[in-house]
Motif scaffolding. Sequence first.
Motif, mmCIF file in Angstrom:
data_model
loop_
_atom_site.group_PDB
_atom_site.id
_atom_site.type_symbol
_atom_site.label_atom_id
_atom_site.label_comp_id
_atom_site.label_asym_id
_atom_site.label_seq_id
_atom_site.Cartn_x
_atom_site.Cartn_y
_atom_site.Cartn_z
ATOM 1 N N UNK A 215 -0.408 -8.669 8.323
ATOM 2 C CA UNK A 215 -0.785 -9.590 9.407
ATOM 3 C C UNK A 215 -2.039 -9.061 10.106
ATOM 4 N N UNK A 216 -2.493 -9.793 11.110
ATOM 5 C CA UNK A 216 -3.742 -9.440 11.786
ATOM 6 C C UNK A 216 -3.778 -8.000 12.290
ATOM 7 N N UNK A 217 -2.693 -7.537 12.886
ATOM 8 C CA UNK A 217 -2.693 -6.196 13.480
ATOM 9 C C UNK A 217 -1.905 -5.193 12.645
ATOM 10 N N UNK A 218 -1.767 -5.465 11.349
ATOM 11 C CA UNK A 218 -1.087 -4.527 10.460
ATOM 12 C C UNK A 218 -2.052 -3.430 10.025
ATOM 13 N N UNK A 219 -1.517 -2.235 9.880
ATOM 14 C CA UNK A 219 -2.250 -1.139 9.286
ATOM 15 C C UNK A 219 -1.774 -0.955 7.852
ATOM 16 N N UNK A 220 -2.643 -0.409 7.019
ATOM 17 C CA UNK A 220 -2.306 -0.202 5.612
ATOM 18 C C UNK A 220 -2.654 1.229 5.222
ATOM 19 N N UNK A 221 -1.673 1.916 4.683
ATOM 20 C CA UNK A 221 -1.847 3.259 4.124
ATOM 21 C C UNK A 221 -1.751 3.068 2.615
ATOM 22 N N UNK A 222 -2.853 3.293 1.912
ATOM 23 C CA UNK A 222 -2.857 2.939 0.498
ATOM 24 C C UNK A 222 -3.620 3.951 -0.351
ATOM 25 N N UNK A 223 -3.478 3.766 -1.647
ATOM 26 C CA UNK A 223 -4.235 4.560 -2.607
ATOM 27 C C UNK A 223 -5.687 4.082 -2.602
#
Length: 107
Positions: A23-31
């Motif tokens: 969503x708009x204020x989601x954070x993503x920790x990714x490869x």
Amino acid sequence: KAPVTVVKGAPEKTARYILQNVRDKSGVLCFDEYAGLFAGHCVKAIGGAKDTAAQARRVFDALRAFDHDDVTEIFAQYPREEGLGLAVCNRLNKAAGFHMIDLGYDT
């Protein structure tokens, strides 16, 4: 500070799931390979999908960095639970309070 949801499974599947649910204020920790998919979101890349050494070095700092960002939730890609990846998984599990979406590893 924001709740973490780890998304376990094949990296392509987990990236797709996160992309569909962010969503708009989601954070993503990714490869690293998937960071470009989440343009416009607060993204912390922790290393390549197969580079567990980089993931182990970066995961803690990445999670702490989210404390300074205006995110309401964090989705995190989850490495395989083997070798050094197990230590990364343990850290993510602790941050997520074991809140996990398991998509499986079959493609």
